[in-house]
Design a protein around this motif. Structure first.
Motif, PDB file in Angstrom:
ATOM      1  N   GLU A  34       0.828  -1.302   0.040  1.00 31.94           N
ATOM      2  CA  GLU A  34       0.024   0.042   0.013  1.00 31.94           C
ATOM      3  C   GLU A  34       0.841   1.172  -0.021  1.00 31.94           C
ATOM      4  N   LEU A  35       1.850   1.279   0.998  1.00 23.50           N
ATOM      5  CA  LEU A  35       2.710   2.278   0.849  1.00 23.50           C
ATOM      6  C   LEU A  35       3.431   2.563  -0.346  1.00 23.50           C
ATOM      7  N   LEU A  36       3.884   1.569  -1.054  1.00 20.32           N
ATOM      8  CA  LEU A  36       4.735   1.640  -2.357  1.00 20.32           C
ATOM      9  C   LEU A  36       3.718   2.040  -3.367  1.00 20.32           C
ATOM     10  N   GLY A  37       2.454   1.802  -3.130  1.00 22.99           N
ATOM     11  CA  GLY A  37       1.498   2.263  -4.329  1.00 22.99           C
ATOM     12  C   GLY A  37       1.268   3.847  -4.073  1.00 22.99           C
ATOM     13  N   ARG A  38       1.251   4.273  -2.791  1.00 22.17           N
ATOM     14  CA  ARG A  38       1.050   5.689  -2.371  1.00 22.17           C
ATOM     15  C   ARG A  38       2.100   6.571  -2.925  1.00 22.17           C
ATOM     16  N   LEU A  39       3.400   6.116  -2.867  1.00 23.42           N
ATOM     17  CA  LEU A  39       4.640   6.680  -2.918  1.00 23.42           C
ATOM     18  C   LEU A  39       4.592   7.021  -4.655  1.00 23.42           C
ATOM     19  N   THR A  40       4.396   5.888  -5.318  1.00 24.02           N
ATOM     20  CA  THR A  40       4.280   5.720  -6.778  1.00 24.02           C
ATOM     21  C   THR A  40       3.398   6.759  -7.401  1.00 24.02           C
ATOM     22  N   ALA A  41       2.067   6.917  -6.864  1.00 20.19           N
ATOM     23  CA  ALA A  41       1.257   7.865  -7.099  1.00 20.19           C
ATOM     24  C   ALA A  41       1.564   9.147  -6.662  1.00 20.19           C
ATOM     25  N   GLU A  42       2.177   9.533  -5.617  1.00 21.22           N
ATOM     26  CA  GLU A  42       2.555  10.945  -5.135  1.00 21.22           C
ATOM     27  C   GLU A  42       3.827  11.221  -6.209  1.00 21.22           C
ATOM     28  N   LEU A  43       4.748  10.591  -6.521  1.00 24.88           N
ATOM     29  CA  LEU A  43       5.730  10.816  -7.629  1.00 24.88           C
ATOM     30  C   LEU A  43       4.977  11.414  -8.876  1.00 24.88           C
ATOM     31  N   ASP A  44       4.072  10.490  -9.122  1.00 20.75           N
ATOM     32  CA  ASP A  44       3.527  10.779 -10.560  1.00 20.75           C
ATOM     33  C   ASP A  44       2.524  12.000 -10.354  1.00 20.75           C
ATOM     34  N   LYS A  45       2.169  12.487  -9.591  1.00 23.17           N
ATOM     35  CA  LYS A  45       1.514  13.785  -9.167  1.00 23.17           C
ATOM     36  C   LYS A  45       2.587  14.909  -9.064  1.00 23.17           C
ATOM     37  N   LEU A  46       3.618  14.874  -8.345  1.00 19.75           N
ATOM     38  CA  LEU A  46       4.768  15.840  -8.344  1.00 19.75           C
ATOM     39  C   LEU A  46       5.396  15.913  -9.526  1.00 19.75           C
ATOM     40  N   SER A  47       5.348  15.028 -10.308  1.00 15.53           N
ATOM     41  CA  SER A  47       6.022  15.083 -11.772  1.00 15.53           C
ATOM     42  C   SER A  47       5.341  16.030 -12.665  1.00 15.53           C
TER      43      SER A  47
END
Length: 255
Positions: A34-47
């Protein structure tokens, strides 16, 4: 204070043009799916963020930087699909870091194992302390660091990843990691590191954001096939996780 949430925590703070992304987990800052999924989504958003030009990736506390993937979740892998899904977590994060339009600076304050080494390798520049020893422990539990290998090899080369992964119980110190190219700078302690890190990220964020984005593309050239490759490696690692050898090794570990 570290987080006590079972699934871990993820916080982002925007400071000028710098986004500070901090992850945490009570088990030495290890990652649940779950945490890896959240980090992936956050990096995509910040990109896609219009004003941010630099991302600082850090973990909670003053001890371990990251203990890799959640051992509890690894022990729960029961099918090939489970295995592929579980190991795809780090594949997705590494690909998000690689595809991110912003430069990512890593802050490593302590020991780093397995997927945590992959995370450091996928950063574009890494600050670390003397306490930041690294280890790829995967072989000792019957799997191999296949998913993170392309990211680690890109930074330190085949000889160094062989030395690291074929001695899975051996720690390599922060100066070894710097000499091989995983860490950019090593400091005596956290306070000294944070002072320099703040100065570095603020200065970096003042440069032309378009120039930073174009440079990042050049630094990550010839890696577009990783979108497919890392997921294939995740499936392969999932298969290894279900082998008799691994099941026995993990049950020994449990005891």
């Amino acid at each position: 204070m570290g987080t006590d949430r079972k699934s871990g925590s993820l916080y982002t703070k925007i400071d000028g043009k710098v986004a500070i992304v901090e992850f945490g987990h009570p088990a030495s800052n290890s990652f649940t799916s779950e945490l890896l999924g959240r980090l992936t989504a956050e990096l995509d958003k910040l990109s896609q963020h219009s004003t941010v030009s630099v991302i600082l990736l850090k973990s909670e506390g003053d001890r371990a930087f990251c203990a890799g993937a959640s051992f509890d979740e690894l022990m729960a892998v029961a099918t090939l699909e489970d295995g592929k899904t579980f190991f795809s977590g780090f594949a997705n994060v590494i690909n998000a870091m690689r595809n991110c339009s912003k430069v990512i600076v890593g802050r490593v304050q302590g020991k780093t194992v397995g997927g945590g080494v992959g995370l450091a390798a996928a950063c574009d520049y890494v600050f670390a302390t003397e306490a930041s020893a690294i280890r790829l422990s995967e072989l000792s539990i019957g799997i191999a660091p296949l998913v993170i290998a392309p990211a680690v090899e890109r930074k330190i080369g085949v000889a160094a990843i062989s030395e690291l992964s074929l001695a899975p119980t051996e720690w390599k110190n922060a100066y070894w990691a710097k000499e091989k190219g995983l860490f950019s700078k090593v400091f005596d302690d956290i306070n000294e590191m944070d002072k320099e890190l703040d100065f570095f990220t603020q200065k970096l964020s003042e440069y032309n954001p378009e120039a930073l984005t174009e440079l990042k593309k050049v630094l990550w050239r010839d890696t577009s096939h990783w979108d497919k490759l890392l997921l294939e490696r995740a499936a392969l690692t999932g298969k290894l996780a279900l082998s008799d050898f691994t099941i026995k090794a993990i049950s020994k570990f449990k005891k």
